[in-house]
Design a protein around this motif. Structure first.
Motif, PDB file in Angstrom:
ATOM      1  N   ILE A  39      36.190   6.789  -8.405  1.00 30.57           N
ATOM      2  CA  ILE A  39      35.090   7.758  -8.366  1.00 30.57           C
ATOM      3  C   ILE A  39      34.298   7.656  -9.674  1.00 30.57           C
ATOM      4  O   ILE A  39      33.073   7.574  -9.676  1.00 30.57           O
ATOM      5  CB  ILE A  39      35.616   9.193  -8.129  1.00 30.57           C
ATOM      6  N   MET A  40      35.022   7.595 -10.782  1.00 27.07           N
ATOM      7  CA  MET A  40      34.336   7.528 -12.082  1.00 27.07           C
ATOM      8  C   MET A  40      33.598   6.206 -12.254  1.00 27.07           C
ATOM      9  O   MET A  40      32.478   6.179 -12.751  1.00 27.07           O
ATOM     10  CB  MET A  40      35.339   7.743 -13.204  1.00 27.07           C
ATOM     11  N   GLU A  41      34.231   5.101 -11.792  1.00 23.69           N
ATOM     12  CA  GLU A  41      33.571   3.785 -11.898  1.00 23.69           C
ATOM     13  C   GLU A  41      32.265   3.787 -11.117  1.00 23.69           C
ATOM     14  O   GLU A  41      31.232   3.331 -11.590  1.00 23.69           O
ATOM     15  CB  GLU A  41      34.463   2.692 -11.298  1.00 23.69           C
ATOM     16  N   LYS A  42      32.350   4.315  -9.885  1.00 29.42           N
ATOM     17  CA  LYS A  42      31.152   4.295  -9.033  1.00 29.42           C
ATOM     18  C   LYS A  42      30.049   5.167  -9.601  1.00 29.42           C
ATOM     19  O   LYS A  42      28.883   4.969  -9.304  1.00 29.42           O
ATOM     20  CB  LYS A  42      31.513   4.731  -7.618  1.00 29.42           C
ATOM     21  N   LEU A  43      30.451   6.125 -10.391  1.00 27.47           N
ATOM     22  CA  LEU A  43      29.439   6.964 -11.027  1.00 27.47           C
ATOM     23  C   LEU A  43      29.030   6.385 -12.383  1.00 27.47           C
ATOM     24  O   LEU A  43      28.253   6.982 -13.111  1.00 27.47           O
ATOM     25  CB  LEU A  43      29.981   8.387 -11.209  1.00 27.47           C
ATOM     26  N   GLY A  44      29.592   5.197 -12.706  1.00 30.59           N
ATOM     27  CA  GLY A  44      29.210   4.527 -13.956  1.00 30.59           C
ATOM     28  C   GLY A  44      29.668   5.262 -15.196  1.00 30.59           C
ATOM     29  O   GLY A  44      28.990   5.250 -16.220  1.00 30.59           O
ATOM     30  N   GLN A  45      30.844   5.905 -15.090  1.00 29.88           N
ATOM     31  CA  GLN A  45      31.282   6.746 -16.200  1.00 29.88           C
ATOM     32  C   GLN A  45      32.212   6.064 -17.189  1.00 29.88           C
ATOM     33  O   GLN A  45      32.321   6.498 -18.320  1.00 29.88           O
ATOM     34  CB  GLN A  45      32.036   7.970 -15.647  1.00 29.88           C
ATOM     35  N   VAL A  46      32.904   5.039 -16.757  1.00 26.95           N
ATOM     36  CA  VAL A  46      34.025   4.571 -17.575  1.00 26.95           C
ATOM     37  C   VAL A  46      33.662   4.040 -18.949  1.00 26.95           C
ATOM     38  O   VAL A  46      34.438   4.159 -19.880  1.00 26.95           O
ATOM     39  CB  VAL A  46      34.900   3.534 -16.826  1.00 26.95           C
ATOM     40  N   ASN A  47      32.484   3.449 -19.069  1.00 25.52           N
ATOM     41  CA  ASN A  47      32.155   2.886 -20.376  1.00 25.52           C
ATOM     42  C   ASN A  47      31.485   3.879 -21.315  1.00 25.52           C
ATOM     43  O   ASN A  47      31.121   3.548 -22.419  1.00 25.52           O
ATOM     44  CB  ASN A  47      31.263   1.649 -20.203  1.00 25.52           C
ATOM     45  N   LYS A  48      31.344   5.085 -20.835  1.00 20.46           N
ATOM     46  CA  LYS A  48      30.679   6.079 -21.681  1.00 20.46           C
ATOM     47  C   LYS A  48      31.682   6.761 -22.600  1.00 20.46           C
ATOM     48  O   LYS A  48      32.844   6.925 -22.258  1.00 20.46           O
ATOM     49  CB  LYS A  48      30.014   7.142 -20.811  1.00 20.46           C
ATOM     50  N   ASN A  49      31.193   7.204 -23.703  1.00 22.74           N
ATOM     51  CA  ASN A  49      31.965   7.982 -24.657  1.00 22.74           C
ATOM     52  C   ASN A  49      32.298   9.338 -24.008  1.00 22.74           C
ATOM     53  O   ASN A  49      31.493   9.859 -23.261  1.00 22.74           O
ATOM     54  CB  ASN A  49      30.983   8.159 -25.823  1.00 22.74           C
ATOM     55  N   GLN A  50      33.499   9.887 -24.274  1.00 25.09           N
ATOM     56  CA  GLN A  50      33.906  11.174 -23.652  1.00 25.09           C
ATOM     57  C   GLN A  50      32.824  12.245 -23.736  1.00 25.09           C
ATOM     58  O   GLN A  50      32.559  12.945 -22.778  1.00 25.09           O
ATOM     59  CB  GLN A  50      35.158  11.718 -24.354  1.00 25.09           C
ATOM     60  N   SER A  51      32.167  12.341 -24.925  1.00 27.87           N
ATOM     61  CA  SER A  51      31.248  13.456 -25.115  1.00 27.87           C
ATOM     62  C   SER A  51      29.973  13.327 -24.287  1.00 27.87           C
ATOM     63  O   SER A  51      29.278  14.296 -24.070  1.00 27.87           O
ATOM     64  CB  SER A  51      30.899  13.617 -26.586  1.00 27.87           C
ATOM     65  N   GLU A  52      29.664  12.090 -23.817  1.00 29.66           N
ATOM     66  CA  GLU A  52      28.454  11.965 -23.011  1.00 29.66           C
ATOM     67  C   GLU A  52      28.753  11.789 -21.530  1.00 29.66           C
ATOM     68  O   GLU A  52      27.851  11.599 -20.729  1.00 29.66           O
ATOM     69  CB  GLU A  52      27.568  10.834 -23.540  1.00 29.66           C
ATOM     70  N   ARG A  53      30.012  11.867 -21.159  1.00 32.64           N
ATOM     71  CA  ARG A  53      30.357  11.727 -19.751  1.00 32.64           C
ATOM     72  C   ARG A  53      29.941  12.923 -18.926  1.00 32.64           C
ATOM     73  O   ARG A  53      30.084  14.054 -19.359  1.00 32.64           O
ATOM     74  CB  ARG A  53      31.875  11.591 -19.598  1.00 32.64           C
ATOM     75  N   GLN A  54      29.486  12.672 -17.743  1.00 36.16           N
ATOM     76  CA  GLN A  54      29.190  13.776 -16.844  1.00 36.16           C
ATOM     77  C   GLN A  54      30.383  14.050 -15.946  1.00 36.16           C
ATOM     78  O   GLN A  54      30.449  15.062 -15.295  1.00 36.16           O
ATOM     79  CB  GLN A  54      27.998  13.425 -15.977  1.00 36.16           C
ATOM     80  N   VAL A  55      31.288  13.079 -15.863  1.00 38.50           N
ATOM     81  CA  VAL A  55      32.446  13.230 -14.994  1.00 38.50           C
ATOM     82  C   VAL A  55      33.700  12.895 -15.796  1.00 38.50           C
ATOM     83  O   VAL A  55      33.768  11.836 -16.414  1.00 38.50           O
ATOM     84  CB  VAL A  55      32.364  12.279 -13.774  1.00 38.50           C
ATOM     85  N   VAL A  56      34.666  13.785 -15.829  1.00 41.10           N
ATOM     86  CA  VAL A  56      35.900  13.499 -16.560  1.00 41.10           C
ATOM     87  C   VAL A  56      37.111  13.737 -15.657  1.00 41.10           C
ATOM     88  O   VAL A  56      37.029  14.462 -14.676  1.00 41.10           O
ATOM     89  CB  VAL A  56      36.066  14.346 -17.849  1.00 41.10           C
ATOM     90  N   CYS A  57      38.212  13.102 -16.030  1.00 42.61           N
ATOM     91  CA  CYS A  57      39.431  13.224 -15.221  1.00 42.61           C
ATOM     92  C   CYS A  57      40.600  13.653 -16.097  1.00 42.61           C
ATOM     93  O   CYS A  57      40.805  13.127 -17.182  1.00 42.61           O
ATOM     94  CB  CYS A  57      39.713  11.870 -14.571  1.00 42.61           C
ATOM     95  N   ILE A  58      41.358  14.622 -15.606  1.00 47.55           N
ATOM     96  CA  ILE A  58      42.537  15.127 -16.323  1.00 47.55           C
ATOM     97  C   ILE A  58      43.741  14.978 -15.404  1.00 47.55           C
ATOM     98  O   ILE A  58      43.624  15.140 -14.189  1.00 47.55           O
ATOM     99  CB  ILE A  58      42.373  16.632 -16.639  1.00 47.55           C
ATOM    100  N   SER A  59      44.911  14.700 -16.003  1.00 46.14           N
ATOM    101  CA  SER A  59      46.124  14.571 -15.197  1.00 46.14           C
ATOM    102  C   SER A  59      47.002  15.816 -15.350  1.00 46.14           C
ATOM    103  O   SER A  59      47.133  16.367 -16.445  1.00 46.14           O
ATOM    104  CB  SER A  59      46.907  13.340 -15.656  1.00 46.14           C
ATOM    105  N   GLN A  60      47.620  16.202 -14.256  1.00 51.35           N
ATOM    106  CA  GLN A  60      48.539  17.348 -14.295  1.00 51.35           C
ATOM    107  C   GLN A  60      49.758  17.046 -15.178  1.00 51.35           C
ATOM    108  O   GLN A  60      50.425  17.978 -15.649  1.00 51.35           O
ATOM    109  CB  GLN A  60      48.991  17.686 -12.859  1.00 51.35           C
TER     110      GLN A  60
END
Ligand code: UZR
Ligand code: MG
Length: 248
Positions: A39-60
């Motif tokens: 999901i994050m790859e398709k949204l082009g998020q992975v290469n972005k710095n955490q602070s500029e990401r629009q989508v983030v993922c957290i693990s339980q």
């Protein structure tokens, strides 16, 4: 999703974002983390710095509770049940998600599977984001946590496939031996899946068969996320002009 919940998903006038919170559950090794990654790859998020990401993922996994010395000894012998709801710190999980929903910057520890402890020296900082994915085996188990999600996904992968993935992963990445992995699976992982995780499938909005292999389901979910992010930008006064596809 309730209307009040949907309405609360907006960007406040300041930098405070109230993100759209997505829960991703499913049995062990069902592909939850991979679905989130796709999901994050398709949204082009992975290469972005955490602070500029629009989508983030957290693990339980970051919300396992601290174990007592006696429990650590049990864990080392493969006799501690990490698949039981009692293994998690429900209050910390709920408070963190509430902080995230309130647009606060949160810091969460990573998890060390080899030593069965939280790594307080390796902290992830989660900045306010438009979309937050929260993945784990029991993210829909605790009602007060479950009710915080705007959208709930359940990754439904066949249990033989999950076991076949879990064995090499535990041996190669989590420092276990074969006997320990199989004992733990039979004694704890499988019964806990049936008792605590599988029944939460009924709370899901979308069930994803075959996990990360299901490109169609992931693409549909990504389109939905994009709609939400665009909608939020519009509310913030920034027009994002979607190019409608022309049907020839
Ligand atoms: P996923 N887990 C460990 O193996 N060791 C720990 O210290 C903490 C958790 C396992 C846990 C569960 N089970 O099945 C799995 N055991 O992590 C959940 N035993 O992770 O959803 O990525 O499979
Ligand atoms: Mg995982």
């Amino acid at each position: 999703m309730s209307d009040s919940r949907r309405n609360s998903c907006k960007i406040n006038g300041s930098n405070n974002k109230t993100p759209f919170l997505i829960g991703v559950s499913g049995g062990t090794a069902s592909g939850k983390s991979t679905v989130c990654k796709r999901i994050m790859e398709k949204l082009g998020q992975v290469n972005k710095n955490q602070s500029e990401r629009q989508v983030v993922c957290i693990s339980q996994d970051s919300f396992y509770r601290d174990l007592t010395q006696a429990e650590i000894t049990k864990a080392e012998k493969g006799q501690f049940n990490f698949d039981h709801p009692d293994a998690f710190n429900e209050i910390y999980m709920k408070e963190t998600l509430l902080d995230i929903l309130a647009g606060k910057i949160v810091k969460i520890p990573t998890y060390d599977y080899k030593n069965h402890t939280l790594r307080k020296d390796e902290i992830i900082t989660i900045y306010p984001a438009d979309v937050v994915l929260f993945e784990g085996i029991l993210v829909f188990y605790f009602p007060e946590v479950r009710n915080l999600f705007h959208m709930k996904l359940f990754v439904d992968t066949d249990s033989d496939t999950r076991l076949a993935r879990r064995v090499p992963r535990d041996i190669n990445e989590r420092g276990r031996d074969l006997e320990q992995v199989l004992n733990q699976y039979t004694n704890f992982v499988k019964p806990a899946f049936e008792e605590f995780c599988s029944p939460t499938k009924k709370f899901a909005d979308v069930i994803i068969p075959r996990g990360a292999d299901n490109v169609v389901a992931i693409d549909l979910i990504v389109l939905h996320i994009m709609d939400i992010v665009r909608g939020q930008n519009r509310m913030n006064g920034i027009q994002v002009i979607a190019q409608p596809k022309r049907i020839k």
